[in-house]
Design a protein around this motif. Structure first.
Motif, PDB file in Angstrom:
ATOM      1  N   MET A 186       0.817  -1.207   0.000  1.00  0.00           N
ATOM      2  CA  MET A 186       0.000   0.000   0.000  1.00  0.00           C
ATOM      3  C   MET A 186       0.860   1.269   0.000  1.00  0.00           C
ATOM      4  SD  MET A 186      -3.111  -1.041   2.590  1.00  0.00           S
ATOM      5  CE  MET A 186      -3.769   0.604   2.457  1.00  0.00           C
ATOM      6  N   PHE A 187       1.995   1.173   0.722  1.00  0.00           N
ATOM      7  CA  PHE A 187       2.890   2.329   0.751  1.00  0.00           C
ATOM      8  C   PHE A 187       3.415   2.633  -0.655  1.00  0.00           C
ATOM      9  CE2 PHE A 187       7.207   3.994   1.044  1.00  0.00           C
ATOM     10  CZ  PHE A 187       6.994   5.161   1.759  1.00  0.00           C
ATOM     11  N   VAL A 188       3.785   1.571  -1.385  1.00  0.00           N
ATOM     12  CA  VAL A 188       4.282   1.763  -2.750  1.00  0.00           C
ATOM     13  C   VAL A 188       3.190   2.318  -3.656  1.00  0.00           C
ATOM     14  CG1 VAL A 188       5.211   0.578  -4.772  1.00  0.00           C
ATOM     15  CG2 VAL A 188       6.032  -0.025  -2.480  1.00  0.00           C
ATOM     16  N   VAL A 189       1.961   1.793  -3.508  1.00  0.00           N
ATOM     17  CA  VAL A 189       0.852   2.262  -4.351  1.00  0.00           C
ATOM     18  C   VAL A 189       0.549   3.726  -4.067  1.00  0.00           C
ATOM     19  CG1 VAL A 189      -1.606   1.998  -4.847  1.00  0.00           C
ATOM     20  CG2 VAL A 189      -0.146  -0.024  -4.632  1.00  0.00           C
ATOM     21  N   PHE A 190       0.457   4.093  -2.768  1.00  0.00           N
ATOM     22  CA  PHE A 190       0.155   5.479  -2.422  1.00  0.00           C
ATOM     23  C   PHE A 190       1.310   6.404  -2.821  1.00  0.00           C
ATOM     24  CE2 PHE A 190      -2.911   3.686   0.791  1.00  0.00           C
ATOM     25  CZ  PHE A 190      -4.045   4.190   0.172  1.00  0.00           C
ATOM     26  N   GLY A 191       2.533   5.910  -2.682  1.00  0.00           N
ATOM     27  CA  GLY A 191       3.665   6.727  -3.127  1.00  0.00           C
ATOM     28  C   GLY A 191       3.634   6.972  -4.627  1.00  0.00           C
ATOM     29  N   PHE A 192       3.287   5.932  -5.387  1.00  0.00           N
ATOM     30  CA  PHE A 192       3.173   6.085  -6.840  1.00  0.00           C
ATOM     31  C   PHE A 192       2.075   7.084  -7.207  1.00  0.00           C
ATOM     32  CE2 PHE A 192       1.076   4.730 -10.775  1.00  0.00           C
ATOM     33  CZ  PHE A 192       2.118   4.904 -11.676  1.00  0.00           C
ATOM     34  N   LEU A 193       0.906   6.958  -6.530  1.00  0.00           N
ATOM     35  CA  LEU A 193      -0.188   7.895  -6.800  1.00  0.00           C
ATOM     36  C   LEU A 193       0.199   9.325  -6.432  1.00  0.00           C
ATOM     37  CD1 LEU A 193      -3.285   5.815  -5.598  1.00  0.00           C
ATOM     38  CD2 LEU A 193      -2.557   6.267  -7.948  1.00  0.00           C
ATOM     39  N   ALA A 194       0.937   9.479  -5.329  1.00  0.00           N
ATOM     40  CA  ALA A 194       1.354  10.817  -4.919  1.00  0.00           C
ATOM     41  C   ALA A 194       2.274  11.440  -5.960  1.00  0.00           C
ATOM     42  CB  ALA A 194       2.046  10.758  -3.563  1.00  0.00           C
ATOM     43  N   VAL A 195       3.209  10.667  -6.473  1.00  0.00           N
ATOM     44  CA  VAL A 195       4.121  11.190  -7.489  1.00  0.00           C
ATOM     45  C   VAL A 195       3.356  11.547  -8.763  1.00  0.00           C
ATOM     46  CG1 VAL A 195       6.075  10.612  -8.971  1.00  0.00           C
ATOM     47  CG2 VAL A 195       6.119   9.977  -6.551  1.00  0.00           C
ATOM     48  N   VAL A 196       2.416  10.666  -9.174  1.00  0.00           N
ATOM     49  CA  VAL A 196       1.629  10.947 -10.383  1.00  0.00           C
ATOM     50  C   VAL A 196       0.801  12.219 -10.210  1.00  0.00           C
ATOM     51  CG1 VAL A 196      -0.252  10.107 -11.834  1.00  0.00           C
ATOM     52  CG2 VAL A 196       1.569   8.549 -11.126  1.00  0.00           C
ATOM     53  N   LEU A 197       0.145  12.361  -9.054  1.00  0.00           N
ATOM     54  CA  LEU A 197      -0.660  13.561  -8.816  1.00  0.00           C
ATOM     55  C   LEU A 197       0.212  14.810  -8.731  1.00  0.00           C
ATOM     56  CD1 LEU A 197      -3.237  12.174  -6.210  1.00  0.00           C
ATOM     57  CD2 LEU A 197      -3.612  12.651  -8.640  1.00  0.00           C
ATOM     58  N   LEU A 198       1.421  14.674  -8.156  1.00  0.00           N
ATOM     59  CA  LEU A 198       2.321  15.825  -8.098  1.00  0.00           C
ATOM     60  C   LEU A 198       2.731  16.271  -9.502  1.00  0.00           C
ATOM     61  CD1 LEU A 198       4.130  17.811  -6.554  1.00  0.00           C
ATOM     62  CD2 LEU A 198       5.885  16.017  -6.468  1.00  0.00           C
ATOM     63  N   LEU A 199       3.075  15.306 -10.339  1.00  0.00           N
ATOM     64  CA  LEU A 199       3.443  15.648 -11.706  1.00  0.00           C
ATOM     65  C   LEU A 199       2.269  16.242 -12.471  1.00  0.00           C
ATOM     66  CD1 LEU A 199       5.653  12.549 -12.652  1.00  0.00           C
ATOM     67  CD2 LEU A 199       6.418  14.829 -11.990  1.00  0.00           C
ATOM     68  N   GLU A 200       1.080  15.676 -12.250  1.00  0.00           N
ATOM     69  CA  GLU A 200      -0.103  16.226 -12.908  1.00  0.00           C
ATOM     70  C   GLU A 200      -0.387  17.642 -12.446  1.00  0.00           C
ATOM     71  OE1 GLU A 200      -3.449  16.326 -15.398  1.00  0.00           O
ATOM     72  OE2 GLU A 200      -1.732  14.953 -15.295  1.00  0.00           O
ATOM     73  N   GLY A 201      -0.231  17.896 -11.142  1.00  0.00           N
ATOM     74  CA  GLY A 201      -0.446  19.244 -10.629  1.00  0.00           C
ATOM     75  C   GLY A 201       0.566  20.240 -11.192  1.00  0.00           C
ATOM     76  N   LEU A 202       1.832  19.824 -11.275  1.00  0.00           N
ATOM     77  CA  LEU A 202       2.838  20.706 -11.852  1.00  0.00           C
ATOM     78  C   LEU A 202       2.555  20.980 -13.325  1.00  0.00           C
ATOM     79  CD1 LEU A 202       6.100  19.260 -10.238  1.00  0.00           C
ATOM     80  CD2 LEU A 202       4.879  21.358  -9.618  1.00  0.00           C
ATOM     81  N   PHE A 203       2.102  19.969 -14.048  1.00  0.00           N
ATOM     82  CA  PHE A 203       1.773  20.164 -15.462  1.00  0.00           C
ATOM     83  C   PHE A 203       0.596  21.121 -15.622  1.00  0.00           C
ATOM     84  CE2 PHE A 203      -0.752  18.900 -19.179  1.00  0.00           C
ATOM     85  CZ  PHE A 203       0.169  19.170 -20.183  1.00  0.00           C
ATOM     86  N   MET A 204      -0.439  20.966 -14.799  1.00  0.00           N
ATOM     87  CA  MET A 204      -1.590  21.872 -14.889  1.00  0.00           C
ATOM     88  C   MET A 204      -1.200  23.292 -14.498  1.00  0.00           C
ATOM     89  SD  MET A 204      -4.647  19.468 -13.335  1.00  0.00           S
ATOM     90  CE  MET A 204      -5.832  20.791 -13.577  1.00  0.00           C
ATOM     91  N   LEU A 205      -0.320  23.430 -13.495  1.00  0.00           N
ATOM     92  CA  LEU A 205       0.137  24.764 -13.107  1.00  0.00           C
ATOM     93  C   LEU A 205       0.892  25.430 -14.246  1.00  0.00           C
ATOM     94  CD1 LEU A 205       0.558  26.937 -10.924  1.00  0.00           C
ATOM     95  CD2 LEU A 205       2.622  25.701 -10.216  1.00  0.00           C
ATOM     96  N   TRP A 206       1.749  24.659 -14.903  1.00  0.00           N
ATOM     97  CA  TRP A 206       2.497  25.219 -16.037  1.00  0.00           C
ATOM     98  C   TRP A 206       1.557  25.565 -17.186  1.00  0.00           C
ATOM     99  CZ3 TRP A 206       3.148  23.741 -21.120  1.00  0.00           C
ATOM    100  CH2 TRP A 206       4.161  24.398 -21.822  1.00  0.00           C
ATOM    101  N   THR A 207       0.562  24.724 -17.444  1.00  0.00           N
ATOM    102  CA  THR A 207      -0.380  24.976 -18.531  1.00  0.00           C
ATOM    103  C   THR A 207      -1.199  26.232 -18.280  1.00  0.00           C
ATOM    104  OG1 THR A 207      -0.530  22.592 -18.929  1.00  0.00           O
ATOM    105  CG2 THR A 207      -2.259  23.961 -19.879  1.00  0.00           C
ATOM    106  N   ASP A 208      -1.566  26.476 -17.011  1.00  0.00           N
ATOM    107  CA  ASP A 208      -2.410  27.620 -16.685  1.00  0.00           C
ATOM    108  C   ASP A 208      -1.637  28.924 -16.572  1.00  0.00           C
ATOM    109  OD1 ASP A 208      -4.568  25.938 -16.621  1.00  0.00           O
ATOM    110  OD2 ASP A 208      -4.511  25.630 -14.453  1.00  0.00           O
ATOM    111  N   THR A 209      -0.322  28.866 -16.404  1.00  0.00           N
ATOM    112  CA  THR A 209       0.442  30.093 -16.156  1.00  0.00           C
ATOM    113  C   THR A 209       1.562  30.335 -17.150  1.00  0.00           C
ATOM    114  OG1 THR A 209       1.893  28.906 -14.598  1.00  0.00           O
ATOM    115  CG2 THR A 209      -0.054  30.009 -13.692  1.00  0.00           C
ATOM    116  N   ARG A 210       2.170  29.270 -17.691  1.00  0.00           N
ATOM    117  CA  ARG A 210       3.370  29.458 -18.501  1.00  0.00           C
ATOM    118  C   ARG A 210       3.276  28.905 -19.913  1.00  0.00           C
ATOM    119  NH1 ARG A 210       6.370  33.324 -16.103  1.00  0.00           N
ATOM    120  NH2 ARG A 210       6.480  32.984 -13.834  1.00  0.00           N
ATOM    121  N   SER A 211       2.151  28.398 -20.305  1.00  0.00           N
ATOM    122  CA  SER A 211       2.047  27.808 -21.634  1.00  0.00           C
ATOM    123  C   SER A 211       2.051  28.908 -22.694  1.00  0.00           C
ATOM    124  CB  SER A 211       0.774  26.967 -21.747  1.00  0.00           C
ATOM    125  OG  SER A 211      -0.373  27.784 -21.626  1.00  0.00           O
ATOM    126  N   LEU A 212       2.304  28.516 -23.937  1.00  0.00           N
ATOM    127  CA  LEU A 212       2.359  29.472 -25.035  1.00  0.00           C
ATOM    128  C   LEU A 212       1.011  30.142 -25.268  1.00  0.00           C
ATOM    129  CD1 LEU A 212       4.542  27.469 -27.585  1.00  0.00           C
ATOM    130  CD2 LEU A 212       5.255  29.298 -26.047  1.00  0.00           C
TER     131      LEU A 212
END
Length: 318
Positions: A1-27
């Motif tokens: 469960m620790f590995v699964v939750f860690g994987f989900l946390a990393v995926v959500l972090l990357l998704e959040g960073l991508f959405m932040l970049w899309t909303d503020t720094r995209s072309l």
């Protein structure tokens, strides 16, 4: 469960960073922000619309108020806009200060005299501002070369049944940069409620070239008197193309004069440098004797006068 939750946390972090970049720094976001920033340049008359934001000199309100107190700061901001730069005046001045400080620090590290340190710092500090007129002239020449095709596109669009404002939007969507962004800004201003007269006047302010002013005057006269605007724009595009052809012929004929001016201007310095290398003490009298210094100053003054005269001779307006 620790590995699964860690994987989900990393995926959500990357998704959040991508959405932040899309909303503020995209072309796309930068393109929209730039369009909103440039729409306030010029005179909008008595229109007061919240969508027409004041062009910001800085993203910090305190610095914005300080910059508004500086004389001629609006001219510098307009020069930035006409050169196609998306930077603010605060960013430009910051770059100038950092460049000047870097030049002084470079001279201090090399143990230069303080006069040379100040000269180096001043030269590097004004370099970003000095580059703006060159970038502005290059961008305006490019817009001038693209203008006949843009007028033809407007003319064909109106013949196909589109309105004038819709034809401006087609130029903004289909024409190449940088003329597309200028016509797109004018199209947006008309859609936001600014009169066509004020929107075209703002276009002429942002792009101060003679051919574009002909277009603005022709459209404004047509709005007052009526007539076939599509045919008028087609004739204007042909006229601009013929002016370009004539100007190209004149540039070819004046090329010899320009080359002569460059050679005659550089020849004395090249000869003096060659003599100094071959016989280093031969020209010392020019720097030590008062008469030699006066002769050098007189020669430089005559060279400057001759360069100005030759420049005026070959500067032919079409």
């Amino acid at each position: 469960m620790f590995v699964v939750f860690g994987f989900l946390a990393v995926v959500l972090l990357l998704e959040g960073l991508f959405m932040l970049w899309t909303d503020t720094r995209s072309l796309e976001v930068k393109r929209i922000q730039r369009r909103l920033r440039v729409m306030a340049i010029g005179d909008h008359g008595e229109v007061d619309i919240s969508l027409l934001k004041q062009r910001m000199l800085s993203t910090t309100p305190t610095i914005q108020r300080l910059l508004l107190q500086l004389p001629k700061v609006q001219h510098l901001d307009r020069l930035l806009l006409q050169s196609g730069s998306s930077n603010t005046v605060a960013h430009l001045l910051t770059v100038c200060l950092l460049a000047g400080f870097g030049g002084i620090l470079f001279g201090v590290v090399l143990l230069w005299p303080w006069q040379w340190d100040v000269l180096m710092g001043f030269a590097l500090a004004v370099l970003p501002i000095v580059r703006l007129p060159w970038k502005r002239a290059r961008r305006l020449r490019l817009i001038g070369s693209q203008l006949p095709d843009a007028l033809d596109l407007i003319s064909r669009s109106m013949r196909a049944g589109h309105g004038f404002s819709a034809a401006l939007g087609m130029v903004g969507n289909e024409a190449p940069e940088p003329i597309a962004s200028e016509f797109k800004t004018t199209f947006d201003e008309i859609n936001f409620g600014i009169s066509t007269k004020n929107a075209l006047s703002n276009l002429a302010t942002r792009v101060p070239i003679t051919d574009l002013r002909y277009f603005v005057v022709a459209v404004l006269i047509q709005l007052e008197t009526g007539g076939n605007l599509a045919e008028l724009l087609s004739m204007l595009a042909n006229l601009i193309r013929e002016r370009f052809k004539l100007f190209g012929k004149i540039r070819v004929l004046a090329a010899e004069g320009k080359l002569s001016a460059y050679i005659l201007t550089a020849l004395p310095f090249c000869v003096a440098g060659a003599i100094q290398i071959v016989n280093p003490g031969y020209l010392n009298v020019l720097w030590t004797d008062p008469l030699g210094i006066r002769l050098v100053m007189a020669a430089l003054g005559m060279m400057v006068l001759g360069g100005i005269l030759m420049w005026r001779i070959i500067d032919i307006r079409v």
